[in-house]
Design an enzyme around this catalytic site. Structure first.
Site, PDB file in Angstrom:
ATOM      1  CB  SER A 119      14.263  62.331  24.673  1.00  0.00           C
ATOM      2  OG  SER A 119      14.323  62.334  26.053  1.00  0.00           O
ATOM      3  CG  HIS A 140      19.338  60.070  25.173  1.00  0.00           C
ATOM      4  ND1 HIS A 140      18.623  59.183  24.411  1.00  0.00           N
ATOM      5  CD2 HIS A 140      18.460  60.543  26.094  1.00  0.00           C
ATOM      6  CE1 HIS A 140      17.387  59.108  24.864  1.00  0.00           C
ATOM      7  NE2 HIS A 140      17.264  59.927  25.885  1.00  0.00           N
ATOM      8  CD  GLU A 152      20.123  56.446  21.944  1.00  0.00           C
ATOM      9  OE1 GLU A 152      19.862  55.839  20.914  1.00  0.00           O
ATOM     10  OE2 GLU A 152      19.336  57.300  22.422  1.00  0.00           O
TER      11      GLU A 152
HETATM   12  N1  CAA Z   1      16.129  56.309  40.928  1.00  0.00           N
HETATM   13  C1  CAA Z   1      17.298  55.771  41.315  1.00  0.00           C
HETATM   14  N2  CAA Z   1      17.440  54.463  41.610  1.00  0.00           N
HETATM   15  C2  CAA Z   1      16.356  53.683  41.526  1.00  0.00           C
HETATM   16  C3  CAA Z   1      15.097  54.196  41.150  1.00  0.00           C
HETATM   17  C4  CAA Z   1      15.011  55.562  40.832  1.00  0.00           C
HETATM   18  N3  CAA Z   1      13.877  56.135  40.419  1.00  0.00           N
HETATM   19  N4  CAA Z   1      14.201  53.178  41.149  1.00  0.00           N
HETATM   20  C5  CAA Z   1      14.873  52.075  41.521  1.00  0.00           C
HETATM   21  N5  CAA Z   1      16.161  52.380  41.743  1.00  0.00           N
HETATM   22  C6  CAA Z   1      17.233  51.448  42.156  1.00  0.00           C
HETATM   23  C7  CAA Z   1      16.999  50.864  43.516  1.00  0.00           C
HETATM   24  O1  CAA Z   1      17.586  51.685  44.521  1.00  0.00           O
HETATM   25  C8  CAA Z   1      17.718  49.535  43.403  1.00  0.00           C
HETATM   26  O2  CAA Z   1      19.113  49.767  43.561  1.00  0.00           O
HETATM   27  P1  CAA Z   1      20.050  48.695  44.304  1.00  0.00           P
HETATM   28  O3  CAA Z   1      20.051  47.453  43.451  1.00  0.00           O
HETATM   29  O4  CAA Z   1      21.401  49.360  44.366  1.00  0.00           O
HETATM   30  O5  CAA Z   1      19.443  48.469  45.639  1.00  0.00           O
HETATM   31  C9  CAA Z   1      17.512  49.122  41.944  1.00  0.00           C
HETATM   32  O6  CAA Z   1      17.198  50.340  41.256  1.00  0.00           O
HETATM   33  C10 CAA Z   1      16.357  48.139  41.749  1.00  0.00           C
HETATM   34  O7  CAA Z   1      15.214  48.732  42.322  1.00  0.00           O
HETATM   35  P2  CAA Z   1      13.928  47.948  42.823  1.00  0.00           P
HETATM   36  O8  CAA Z   1      14.307  46.547  43.203  1.00  0.00           O
HETATM   37  O9  CAA Z   1      13.222  48.776  43.832  1.00  0.00           O
HETATM   38  O10 CAA Z   1      12.965  47.987  41.603  1.00  0.00           O
HETATM   39  P3  CAA Z   1      12.931  47.181  40.271  1.00  0.00           P
HETATM   40  O11 CAA Z   1      13.761  45.946  40.288  1.00  0.00           O
HETATM   41  O12 CAA Z   1      11.509  47.113  39.975  1.00  0.00           O
HETATM   42  O13 CAA Z   1      13.656  48.176  39.210  1.00  0.00           O
HETATM   43  C11 CAA Z   1      13.622  49.899  37.635  1.00  0.00           C
HETATM   44  C12 CAA Z   1      13.228  49.476  39.057  1.00  0.00           C
HETATM   45  C13 CAA Z   1      15.133  49.796  37.469  1.00  0.00           C
HETATM   46  C14 CAA Z   1      13.178  51.331  37.454  1.00  0.00           C
HETATM   47  C15 CAA Z   1      12.941  48.916  36.617  1.00  0.00           C
HETATM   48  O14 CAA Z   1      11.558  48.914  36.841  1.00  0.00           O
HETATM   49  C16 CAA Z   1      13.199  49.277  35.172  1.00  0.00           C
HETATM   50  O15 CAA Z   1      14.237  48.956  34.616  1.00  0.00           O
HETATM   51  N6  CAA Z   1      12.207  49.940  34.524  1.00  0.00           N
HETATM   52  C17 CAA Z   1      12.314  50.344  33.118  1.00  0.00           C
HETATM   53  C18 CAA Z   1      13.185  51.550  33.022  1.00  0.00           C
HETATM   54  C19 CAA Z   1      13.350  52.006  31.616  1.00  0.00           C
HETATM   55  O16 CAA Z   1      12.869  51.433  30.648  1.00  0.00           O
HETATM   56  N7  CAA Z   1      14.062  53.133  31.471  1.00  0.00           N
HETATM   57  C20 CAA Z   1      14.236  53.777  30.195  1.00  0.00           C
HETATM   58  C21 CAA Z   1      13.187  54.837  30.035  1.00  0.00           C
HETATM   59  S1  CAA Z   1      13.302  55.626  28.464  1.00  0.00           S
HETATM   60  C22 CAA Z   1      14.534  56.738  28.670  1.00  0.00           C
HETATM   61  O17 CAA Z   1      15.095  56.935  29.707  1.00  0.00           O
HETATM   62  C23 CAA Z   1      14.906  57.526  27.454  1.00  0.00           C
HETATM   63  C24 CAA Z   1      14.099  58.740  27.188  1.00  0.00           C
HETATM   64  O18 CAA Z   1      14.654  59.640  26.529  1.00  0.00           O
HETATM   65  C25 CAA Z   1      12.686  58.885  27.548  1.00  0.00           C
HETATM   66  P1  NAD Z   2      11.785  67.358  34.361  1.00  0.00           P
HETATM   67  O1  NAD Z   2      10.505  68.024  33.996  1.00  0.00           O
HETATM   68  O2  NAD Z   2      11.815  66.382  35.473  1.00  0.00           O
HETATM   69  O3  NAD Z   2      12.899  68.488  34.708  1.00  0.00           O
HETATM   70  C1  NAD Z   2      13.185  69.587  33.889  1.00  0.00           C
HETATM   71  C2  NAD Z   2      13.856  70.649  34.766  1.00  0.00           C
HETATM   72  O4  NAD Z   2      14.355  71.695  33.934  1.00  0.00           O
HETATM   73  C3  NAD Z   2      12.898  71.308  35.778  1.00  0.00           C
HETATM   74  O5  NAD Z   2      13.471  71.226  37.061  1.00  0.00           O
HETATM   75  C4  NAD Z   2      12.804  72.767  35.300  1.00  0.00           C
HETATM   76  O6  NAD Z   2      12.667  73.683  36.376  1.00  0.00           O
HETATM   77  C5  NAD Z   2      14.153  72.932  34.604  1.00  0.00           C
HETATM   78  N1  NAD Z   2      14.215  74.000  33.600  1.00  0.00           N
HETATM   79  C6  NAD Z   2      13.305  74.284  32.626  1.00  0.00           C
HETATM   80  N2  NAD Z   2      13.759  75.315  31.868  1.00  0.00           N
HETATM   81  C7  NAD Z   2      14.976  75.661  32.383  1.00  0.00           C
HETATM   82  C8  NAD Z   2      15.947  76.644  32.018  1.00  0.00           C
HETATM   83  N3  NAD Z   2      15.769  77.460  30.985  1.00  0.00           N
HETATM   84  N4  NAD Z   2      17.093  76.730  32.748  1.00  0.00           N
HETATM   85  C9  NAD Z   2      17.296  75.901  33.819  1.00  0.00           C
HETATM   86  N5  NAD Z   2      16.408  74.947  34.194  1.00  0.00           N
HETATM   87  C10 NAD Z   2      15.268  74.828  33.474  1.00  0.00           C
HETATM   88  O7  NAD Z   2      12.336  66.714  33.011  1.00  0.00           O
HETATM   89  P2  NAD Z   2      13.260  65.415  32.812  1.00  0.00           P
HETATM   90  O8  NAD Z   2      12.408  64.229  32.735  1.00  0.00           O
HETATM   91  O9  NAD Z   2      14.367  65.484  33.771  1.00  0.00           O
HETATM   92  O10 NAD Z   2      13.803  65.667  31.321  1.00  0.00           O
HETATM   93  C11 NAD Z   2      14.820  66.592  31.064  1.00  0.00           C
HETATM   94  C12 NAD Z   2      15.435  66.329  29.700  1.00  0.00           C
HETATM   95  O11 NAD Z   2      15.955  64.989  29.676  1.00  0.00           O
HETATM   96  C13 NAD Z   2      14.487  66.441  28.512  1.00  0.00           C
HETATM   97  O12 NAD Z   2      15.190  66.919  27.388  1.00  0.00           O
HETATM   98  C14 NAD Z   2      14.064  64.989  28.300  1.00  0.00           C
HETATM   99  O13 NAD Z   2      13.627  64.731  26.996  1.00  0.00           O
HETATM  100  C15 NAD Z   2      15.372  64.286  28.587  1.00  0.00           C
HETATM  101  N6  NAD Z   2      15.235  62.878  28.990  1.00  0.00           N
HETATM  102  C16 NAD Z   2      14.192  62.487  29.771  1.00  0.00           C
HETATM  103  C17 NAD Z   2      14.093  61.166  30.143  1.00  0.00           C
HETATM  104  C18 NAD Z   2      12.968  60.687  31.016  1.00  0.00           C
HETATM  105  O14 NAD Z   2      12.742  59.486  31.119  1.00  0.00           O
HETATM  106  N7  NAD Z   2      12.247  61.550  31.677  1.00  0.00           N
HETATM  107  C19 NAD Z   2      15.059  60.243  29.736  1.00  0.00           C
HETATM  108  C20 NAD Z   2      16.145  60.685  28.954  1.00  0.00           C
HETATM  109  C21 NAD Z   2      16.212  62.010  28.574  1.00  0.00           C
END
Ligand code: CAA
Ligand code: NAD
Length: 283
Positions: A119, A140, A152
């Site tokens: 991330s 990403h 990304e």
């Molecule tokens: N896994 C897989 N599919 C999922 C899901 C999940 N956890 N949650 C919902 N869905 C699917 C549903 O099955 C549904 O699919 P269909 O249209 O094919 O039926 C669709 O998504 C819409 O679901 P819902 O109507 O139940 O729910 P919603 O409209 O509230 O949407 C959401 C759910 C898509 C998660 C929405 O709340 C959302 O977009 N949230 C923000 C997500 C976001 O910002 N993500 C980025 C996080 S940051 C990141 O990822 C980067 C990082 O490195 C941290």
């Molecule tokens: P998570 O905690 O759900 O899963 C991590 C998994 O990695 C666990 O199942 C753990 O058992 C496994 N693991 C740890 N060390 C390991 C090793 N040495 N070999 C094999 N498996 C190992 O975490 P997550 O949310 O899936 O995040 C995973 C990666 O994706 C991180 O780098 C995170 O920053 C990135 N990411 C997360 C998100 C998010 O929204 N959670 C979005 C984009 C990218």
């Protein structure tokens, strides 16, 4: 480059989603983890999501069965010897990731690309743990992977053009949209998103409003699908903290200082949805 077989390392919420979309696109996928329980949970979740697609008429039973047949569980990293591409999705920690990349470099065939779903961590530093930095790249995905369109793509300093082009083509084959971003902490997505989430946690910490009120303001006021505290729970509070630490260390600016409340929750093991408790509690 022709990629047929992929290993996804880490069967957590991101890894299982990545494995699912790769198998749906026709790739053979090893879903690898150190924890059998995580693999079982990941595969069960994929099964459930595919069944929902069948129920909604978006996929046939045959397509579901074919997708599942392309997924192979793995707890033996030696399986990486059979793949053309590895996508790593383990914990967001540089030491753990570089140790894994050094091992993968020994096992994977020389032509194999090693991609990371990090991330925020520098791709160049992860690549330097291998003897093939030209074949290391950031890929990403966003959470939830089956739903979110963006990937990304981040080149390290040494990433070869043909590796970039291969990953871009695979991203499109997964029905996602690739966006190229340079190798800076947090790339674009988390450089912009995570300080907002951290600020929301500060607002809670300082008693500006309740958690529900903070989320409601951002949902109704800014049309965000989830409020920032709900989203933090969804991402994982450990991952949020690691990303803020990477931004803080990488840029050295106090505006990226992780909120003490975030640290406290992570120390308590309240990691959000995945542990059943974060800012909110989950069944
Ligand atoms: N896994 C897989 N599919 C999922 C899901 C999940 N956890 N949650 C919902 N869905 C699917 C549903 O099955 C549904 O699919 P269909 O249209 O094919 O039926 C669709 O998504 C819409 O679901 P819902 O109507 O139940 O729910 P919603 O409209 O509230 O949407 C959401 C759910 C898509 C998660 C929405 O709340 C959302 O977009 N949230 C923000 C997500 C976001 O910002 N993500 C980025 C996080 S940051 C990141 O990822 C980067 C990082 O490195 C941290
Ligand atoms: P998570 O905690 O759900 O899963 C991590 C998994 O990695 C666990 O199942 C753990 O058992 C496994 N693991 C740890 N060390 C390991 C090793 N040495 N070999 C094999 N498996 C190992 O975490 P997550 O949310 O899936 O995040 C995973 C990666 O994706 C991180 O780098 C995170 O920053 C990135 N990411 C997360 C998100 C998010 O929204 N959670 C979005 C984009 C990218």
């Amino acid at each position: 480059m022709d990629v047929k077989t992929i290993m996804v390392v880490g069967a957590g919420q991101m890894g299982s989603g990545i494995a699912q979309v790769c198998a749906m696109a026709g790739y053979h996928v090893f879903l690898h983890d150190i924890s059998q329980a995580q693999i079982d949970k990941g595969l069960a979740n994929i099964e459930k999501l595919l069944s929902r697609q069948v129920e909604k008429g978006k996929m046939t039973e045959e397509e579901k069965a074919a997708t599942l047949s392309r997924l192979t569980p793995s707890t033996d990293l030696q399986n990486a010897a059979q793949v053309d591409l590895v996508i790593e999705a383990i914990v967001e920690n540089m030491d753990v990731k570089t140790k894994l990349f050094a091992e993968l470099d020994q096992i994977a065939p020389p032509h194999a690309i090693l991609a990371t779903n990090t991330s925020s961590l520098p791709i160049t530093e992860i690549a330097a743990a291998t003897k093939r930095p030209e074949k290391v790249i950031g890929m990403h995905f966003m959470n939830p992977v089956p739903v979110m369109k963006l990937v990304e793509i981040i080149r390290g300093l040494a990433t070869a053009d043909e590796v970039y082009e291969t990953i871009e083509a695979i991203t499109r084959k997964l029905n996602k949209v690739p966006v190229e971003v340079n190798d800076f902490p947090g790339f674009i997505s988390n450089r912009v998103l995570m300080p907002m989430i951290n600020e929301a946690i500060y607002a809670l910490y300082e008693g500006v409003a309740t958690k529900e009120a903070i989320d409601e303001v951002m949902k109704l006021g800014m049309n965000h699908p989830m409020g920032p505290l709900t989203l933090a729970d969804f991402i994982g509070l450990d991952t949020c903290l690691y990303i803020m630490e990477t931004l803080h260390e990488g840029f050295g600016d106090d505006k990226y200082r992780p909120c003490p409340l975030l640290r406290k929750y992570v120390k308590a093991g309240w990691l959000g949805r995945k542990t059943g408790r974060g800012f909110y509690t989950y069944e």
